[in-house]
Design a protein around this motif. Structure first.
Motif, PDB file in Angstrom:
ATOM      1  N   SER A 180       0.824  -1.203   0.000  1.00 34.61           N
ATOM      2  CA  SER A 180       0.000   0.000   0.000  1.00 34.61           C
ATOM      3  C   SER A 180       0.859   1.255   0.000  1.00 34.61           C
ATOM      4  O   SER A 180       0.637   2.183  -0.793  1.00 34.61           O
ATOM      5  CB  SER A 180      -0.919  -0.011   1.229  1.00 34.61           C
ATOM      6  OG  SER A 180      -1.690   1.165   1.297  1.00 34.61           O
ATOM      7  N   ALA A 186      -6.725  -6.515  -0.497  1.00 35.92           N
ATOM      8  CA  ALA A 186      -6.922  -5.355   0.365  1.00 35.92           C
ATOM      9  C   ALA A 186      -8.326  -5.353   0.952  1.00 35.92           C
ATOM     10  O   ALA A 186      -8.527  -5.039   2.129  1.00 35.92           O
ATOM     11  CB  ALA A 186      -6.674  -4.065  -0.424  1.00 35.92           C
ATOM     12  N   SER A 187      -9.308  -5.726   0.142  1.00 34.75           N
ATOM     13  CA  SER A 187     -10.695  -5.788   0.616  1.00 34.75           C
ATOM     14  C   SER A 187     -10.859  -6.852   1.689  1.00 34.75           C
ATOM     15  O   SER A 187     -11.521  -6.637   2.709  1.00 34.75           O
ATOM     16  CB  SER A 187     -11.633  -6.077  -0.561  1.00 34.75           C
ATOM     17  OG  SER A 187     -12.964  -6.205  -0.128  1.00 34.75           O
ATOM     18  N   ASP A 188     -10.252  -8.011   1.483  1.00 34.81           N
ATOM     19  CA  ASP A 188     -10.346  -9.100   2.460  1.00 34.81           C
ATOM     20  C   ASP A 188      -9.688  -8.715   3.779  1.00 34.81           C
ATOM     21  O   ASP A 188     -10.197  -9.036   4.861  1.00 34.81           O
ATOM     22  CB  ASP A 188      -9.694 -10.370   1.911  1.00 34.81           C
ATOM     23  CG  ASP A 188     -10.536 -11.029   0.826  1.00 34.81           C
ATOM     24  OD1 ASP A 188     -11.706 -10.618   0.656  1.00 34.81           O
ATOM     25  OD2 ASP A 188     -10.035 -11.948   0.158  1.00 34.81           O
ATOM     26  N   ARG A 189      -8.549  -8.040   3.704  1.00 31.00           N
ATOM     27  CA  ARG A 189      -7.866  -7.622   4.925  1.00 31.00           C
ATOM     28  C   ARG A 189      -8.695  -6.600   5.692  1.00 31.00           C
ATOM     29  O   ARG A 189      -8.778  -6.649   6.924  1.00 31.00           O
ATOM     30  CB  ARG A 189      -6.495  -7.036   4.579  1.00 31.00           C
ATOM     31  CG  ARG A 189      -5.471  -8.094   4.174  1.00 31.00           C
ATOM     32  CD  ARG A 189      -4.138  -7.449   3.809  1.00 31.00           C
ATOM     33  NE  ARG A 189      -3.113  -8.459   3.523  1.00 31.00           N
ATOM     34  CZ  ARG A 189      -1.886  -8.176   3.118  1.00 31.00           C
ATOM     35  NH1 ARG A 189      -1.527  -6.903   2.930  1.00 31.00           N
ATOM     36  NH2 ARG A 189      -1.007  -9.139   2.878  1.00 31.00           N
ATOM     37  N   MET A 190      -9.319  -5.692   4.959  1.00 23.74           N
ATOM     38  CA  MET A 190     -10.159  -4.686   5.613  1.00 23.74           C
ATOM     39  C   MET A 190     -11.369  -5.339   6.265  1.00 23.74           C
ATOM     40  O   MET A 190     -11.761  -5.007   7.386  1.00 23.74           O
ATOM     41  CB  MET A 190     -10.606  -3.632   4.600  1.00 23.74           C
ATOM     42  CG  MET A 190     -11.393  -2.479   5.213  1.00 23.74           C
ATOM     43  SD  MET A 190     -11.783  -1.210   3.977  1.00 23.74           S
ATOM     44  CE  MET A 190     -10.128  -0.681   3.518  1.00 23.74           C
ATOM     45  N   ARG A 191     -11.965  -6.295   5.564  1.00 25.67           N
ATOM     46  CA  ARG A 191     -13.128  -7.001   6.112  1.00 25.67           C
ATOM     47  C   ARG A 191     -12.746  -7.768   7.374  1.00 25.67           C
ATOM     48  O   ARG A 191     -13.473  -7.757   8.373  1.00 25.67           O
ATOM     49  CB  ARG A 191     -13.694  -7.964   5.075  1.00 25.67           C
ATOM     50  CG  ARG A 191     -14.873  -8.792   5.574  1.00 25.67           C
ATOM     51  CD  ARG A 191     -15.442  -9.647   4.443  1.00 25.67           C
ATOM     52  NE  ARG A 191     -16.567 -10.445   4.908  1.00 25.67           N
ATOM     53  CZ  ARG A 191     -16.453 -11.651   5.436  1.00 25.67           C
ATOM     54  NH1 ARG A 191     -15.255 -12.203   5.583  1.00 25.67           N
ATOM     55  NH2 ARG A 191     -17.513 -12.319   5.825  1.00 25.67           N
ATOM     56  N   ALA A 211     -10.329  -7.080   9.425  1.00 24.03           N
ATOM     57  CA  ALA A 211     -10.089  -6.123  10.505  1.00 24.03           C
ATOM     58  C   ALA A 211     -11.408  -5.617  11.075  1.00 24.03           C
ATOM     59  O   ALA A 211     -11.553  -5.471  12.297  1.00 24.03           O
ATOM     60  CB  ALA A 211      -9.254  -4.954   9.988  1.00 24.03           C
ATOM     61  N   ASP A 212     -12.390  -5.358  10.216  1.00 23.94           N
ATOM     62  CA  ASP A 212     -13.698  -4.891  10.683  1.00 23.94           C
ATOM     63  C   ASP A 212     -14.381  -5.952  11.536  1.00 23.94           C
ATOM     64  O   ASP A 212     -14.968  -5.650  12.581  1.00 23.94           O
ATOM     65  CB  ASP A 212     -14.588  -4.535   9.487  1.00 23.94           C
ATOM     66  CG  ASP A 212     -14.145  -3.261   8.789  1.00 23.94           C
ATOM     67  OD1 ASP A 212     -13.353  -2.504   9.390  1.00 23.94           O
ATOM     68  OD2 ASP A 212     -14.582  -3.035   7.641  1.00 23.94           O
ATOM     69  N   ASN A 264     -12.681  -6.134  14.903  1.00 23.80           N
ATOM     70  CA  ASN A 264     -13.055  -5.007  15.753  1.00 23.80           C
ATOM     71  C   ASN A 264     -14.461  -5.204  16.322  1.00 23.80           C
ATOM     72  O   ASN A 264     -14.713  -4.895  17.493  1.00 23.80           O
ATOM     73  CB  ASN A 264     -13.003  -3.701  14.949  1.00 23.80           C
ATOM     74  CG  ASN A 264     -11.585  -3.270  14.631  1.00 23.80           C
ATOM     75  OD1 ASN A 264     -10.645  -3.658  15.329  1.00 23.80           O
ATOM     76  ND2 ASN A 264     -11.422  -2.477  13.595  1.00 23.80           N
TER      77      ASN A 264
END
Length: 240
Positions: free
Chosen positions: A92, A138-143, A145-146, A149
């Protein structure tokens, strides 16, 4: 990864369950990506990338495991992720040319390919399928992390810690006592990974130790009763 070690954990985990970048690519595309850079060996505990440093390259991990950590201005350090064979790290910052958002440290001997950011950008423009897979990653990593959380906001520290330990066991080593967590994490990093204070994590680790669920030493942790951790973790909502 150390091929001589048994790294098959006791249960399916969620900490590092996404598909590594190289495994998402066609074989020819993956080979072409590896040819872009030069191979480098990092020794255990060496730093691959530094938080806030100017960016010049991405790293494609071929062997070995790393930890991704970030430090808040108030000194609080959090463990953000573990990255291993087939993962790409620093991509990134390499694409945006912004300073690094985290530090990456080798947990064991790591072999990686260093890819300069300009060559990486040109490669992605010529290989749209690879660019698409990078976007999906990137989308999978963000998902992930969400979801983590959300999970950590809804369950007590004990459940969070049980989930983390079971996930870390996925890259652990089988021993005569149980599953040795192969990543040398500090109590502060464990606390950061479950969004809790160091003191709270110490109390929970002591409780698990007193019950014979785990044993701990200097920079070591062995899970002797994964079944107990599984029962504790069942109170936590799933991460996938």
């Amino acid at each position: 990864m150390n091929d001589s070690a048994d790294r098959t954990g006791p249960i399916g985990g969620g900490w590092d369950d996404r598909v590594p970048f190289l495994a998402r690519l066609e074989q020819a595309d993956g080979a072409a990506l590896q040819e872009l850079g030069r191979e480098v060996i990092y020794q255990p505990r060496s730093t691959l990338l530094h938080q806030d440093e100017p960016t010049t390259h991405a790293l494609l991990v071929l062997n070995g495991w790393t930890k991704v950590t970030a430090i808040h201005p108030n000194g609080y350090q959090a463990l953000l992720a573990l990255r291993g064979p087939g993962d790409i790290i620093g991509e990134s910052a390499a694409l945006t040319q912004r300073p690094r958002s985290a530090t990456v440290t080798a947990l064991e001997r790591v072999r990686a390919v260093v890819i300069e950011h300009e060559r990486f950008r040109v490669f992605l423009s010529r290989f749209p399928d690879v660019a698409f897979q990078l976007l999906a990653l990137a989308s999978d990593r963000m998902r992930a992390a969400d979801l983590r959380n959300l999970q950590f906001a809804s369950v007590p520290v004990r459940e969070r810690l049980a989930v983390l330990l079971l996930d870390l066991a996925q890259i652990g080593r089988r021993t005569t006592e149980g599953w040795e967590v192969a990543v040398p994490l500090t109590k502060q990093e464990l606390a950061g990974a479950v969004s809790a204070s160091r003191e709270m994590v110490q109390r929970e680790l002591k409780s698990l130790r007193d019950r014979g669920v785990i044993s701990t030493g200097r920079r070591s942790l062995v899970i002797m009763r994964p079944d107990v951790l599984q029962r504790i973790a069942q109170a936590a909502p799933p991460t996938a």
